[in-house]
Design a protein around this motif. Sequence first.
Motif, short mmCIF file in Angstrom:
data_model
loop_
_atom_site.label_atom_id
_atom_site.label_comp_id
_atom_site.label_asym_id
_atom_site.label_seq_id
_atom_site.Cartn_x
_atom_site.Cartn_y
_atom_site.Cartn_z
N SER A 108 -6.25 2.54 9.37
CA SER A 108 -5.85 1.31 10.05
C SER A 108 -7.10 0.64 10.61
CB SER A 108 -4.85 1.61 11.17
OG SER A 108 -5.43 2.47 12.14
N PRO A 109 -7.07 -0.68 10.84
CA PRO A 109 -8.26 -1.38 11.34
C PRO A 109 -8.79 -0.84 12.66
CG PRO A 109 -6.67 -2.95 10.49
CD PRO A 109 -5.99 -1.63 10.48
N ASP A 110 -7.91 -0.28 13.52
CA ASP A 110 -8.40 0.27 14.78
C ASP A 110 -8.86 1.71 14.65
OD1 ASP A 110 -6.04 1.73 14.59
OD2 ASP A 110 -5.09 0.78 16.32
N GLY A 111 -8.73 2.29 13.45
CA GLY A 111 -9.19 3.64 13.20
C GLY A 111 -8.34 4.74 13.76
N LYS A 112 -7.20 4.42 14.34
CA LYS A 112 -6.36 5.43 14.98
C LYS A 112 -5.37 6.10 14.03
CE LYS A 112 -6.59 3.26 19.55
NZ LYS A 112 -5.80 2.66 20.67
N ALA A 151 -2.80 -0.50 1.62
CA ALA A 151 -3.70 -1.41 2.32
C ALA A 151 -3.06 -1.85 3.63
CB ALA A 151 -4.01 -2.63 1.47
N PHE A 152 -3.81 -1.72 4.71
CA PHE A 152 -3.38 -2.27 6.00
C PHE A 152 -3.74 -3.75 6.05
CE2 PHE A 152 -3.49 2.18 7.29
CZ PHE A 152 -2.40 2.27 8.16
N SER A 153 -2.88 -4.52 6.69
CA SER A 153 -3.23 -5.92 6.96
C SER A 153 -4.38 -5.95 7.96
CB SER A 153 -2.02 -6.68 7.51
OG SER A 153 -1.58 -6.09 8.72
N PRO A 154 -5.18 -7.02 7.97
CA PRO A 154 -6.34 -7.08 8.87
C PRO A 154 -6.00 -6.88 10.35
CG PRO A 154 -6.51 -8.78 7.21
CD PRO A 154 -5.16 -8.17 7.05
N ASP A 155 -4.79 -7.29 10.76
CA ASP A 155 -4.40 -7.11 12.16
C ASP A 155 -3.75 -5.75 12.42
OD1 ASP A 155 -1.88 -7.38 11.05
OD2 ASP A 155 -1.42 -9.28 12.03
N GLY A 156 -3.57 -4.95 11.38
CA GLY A 156 -3.00 -3.63 11.52
C GLY A 156 -1.51 -3.56 11.72
N LYS A 157 -0.83 -4.70 11.70
CA LYS A 157 0.61 -4.72 11.97
C LYS A 157 1.45 -4.35 10.76
CE LYS A 157 0.32 -8.15 15.69
NZ LYS A 157 0.76 -9.49 16.16
N HIS A 158 0.86 -4.45 9.57
CA HIS A 158 1.61 -4.18 8.35
C HIS A 158 0.82 -3.27 7.41
CE1 HIS A 158 3.26 -8.11 9.77
NE2 HIS A 158 4.39 -7.44 9.58
N LEU A 159 1.56 -2.56 6.58
CA LEU A 159 0.99 -1.72 5.54
C LEU A 159 1.63 -2.11 4.23
CD1 LEU A 159 -0.73 0.86 4.76
CD2 LEU A 159 1.42 2.14 5.00
N ALA A 160 0.81 -2.38 3.22
CA ALA A 160 1.33 -2.67 1.88
C ALA A 160 1.15 -1.44 1.01
CB ALA A 160 0.60 -3.86 1.27
N THR A 161 2.18 -1.12 0.23
CA THR A 161 2.12 0.02 -0.69
C THR A 161 2.52 -0.45 -2.09
OG1 THR A 161 4.42 0.70 -0.27
CG2 THR A 161 2.70 1.63 1.16
N ALA A 162 1.90 0.13 -3.11
CA ALA A 162 2.22 -0.21 -4.50
C ALA A 162 2.19 1.06 -5.33
CB ALA A 162 1.22 -1.23 -5.05
N ALA A 163 3.09 1.14 -6.32
CA ALA A 163 3.24 2.40 -7.04
C ALA A 163 3.61 2.18 -8.50
CB ALA A 163 4.28 3.27 -6.35
N TRP A 164 3.67 3.31 -9.20
CA TRP A 164 4.05 3.27 -10.61
C TRP A 164 5.54 2.98 -10.81
CZ3 TRP A 164 1.32 7.42 -14.13
CH2 TRP A 164 -0.03 7.08 -14.24
#
Length: 352
Positions: free
Chosen positions: A276-280, A316-329
């Motif tokens: 995450s952008p804040d590293g936590k 991928a985390f959004s730049p503000d860390g509020k969302h996470l995008a996932t993609a798969a097979w």
Amino acid sequence: MNRTSIGFFVGLVGLTVPVLAGADQPTPEPKPIVIDQAPPELRDVTSRLWTVVFSPDGKTLAVTAGWNNPREPGELVLWDVATRQTRLIWRQEATIRTAAFSGDGKLLAIGDFAGATRLLDPGTGKTILTLPRHAKLVNSVAFTPDDKTLVTGSFDETIKLWDVASGKEQHGMSLPDEGIVKVAITSDSRMLAAVSWPGKAHVWDLTRREELHVLQASQGRPGSTQIAEAVAFAPDGKSLVTGSWDTTLRLWDAATGKPVRDLVGHDAPVQSAAFSPDGKTLASGDADGTVMLFNIATGQRIAALKAHTDRCFGLAFSPDGKHLATAAWDRMVKIWDMGTREPIATLDRQKR
């Protein structure tokens, strides 16, 4: 909770349009830019998904796709995050394995199974620069934070550093008998890391072009689970994580190369990881489609999300860390609310 489900397919007739619940009449969706170079016999084939990445401003989501057995077209799809509408579709014969935005968002690099790396204008899809080909597929691309250099990693056992302005090779590293799967760069450009199919992780001082560490990221059997697939630096550059096919997810001290702790929970090969952008928080995806969230400070698993039904290579985390995008097979993209850990949008790739 308001969720959006979007079905889409790529073909000569374009895409299905989302219907917004509660609207008297659906707003017509602007037609996306389509650059279609795929062979006619592949134009109705739905491709599995690889990389997902947010633009630096968080407004655009890029997704890559494709496969070679059975043949599936290579795709790059750009989505408007706010409207969930498709902005651009790039299609070709070779699988597009990887993508990365430049720090200023003006360039998008893509690498494919044919060994080609291109720099595109994400607004128009126009090719700005095509780099000399790698001998084998390009698995990973990454810009240095100053956007002056692009790093590419390939199954041809090389990592190359390219001048973004001229397209000329600046430097190359060769790792005999190691197909490069993923590269990562610290936010201050000091270090470069790469993981490979023999299950190793290499860390270099990028300014001096000197190798600092060789890490054994996988303890699996040679030729089967001795494959390292994921690598990422923490935002502060003090640690990095590696993930491998033997299910190991390990945090390392970047300065010393010593292991800090294992993050335990995956029962399937680890194929992606992102801080995450804040590293936590660390997110990791595996071959069963499970996405796990870990507290980096303690190593505790926060959540296990059954995100997909097949291999999850895209995180991928959004730049503000509020969302996470996932993609798969499973040919689906999901956008997750990190507060509730629930999907707020599903981009569903449907066959015609």
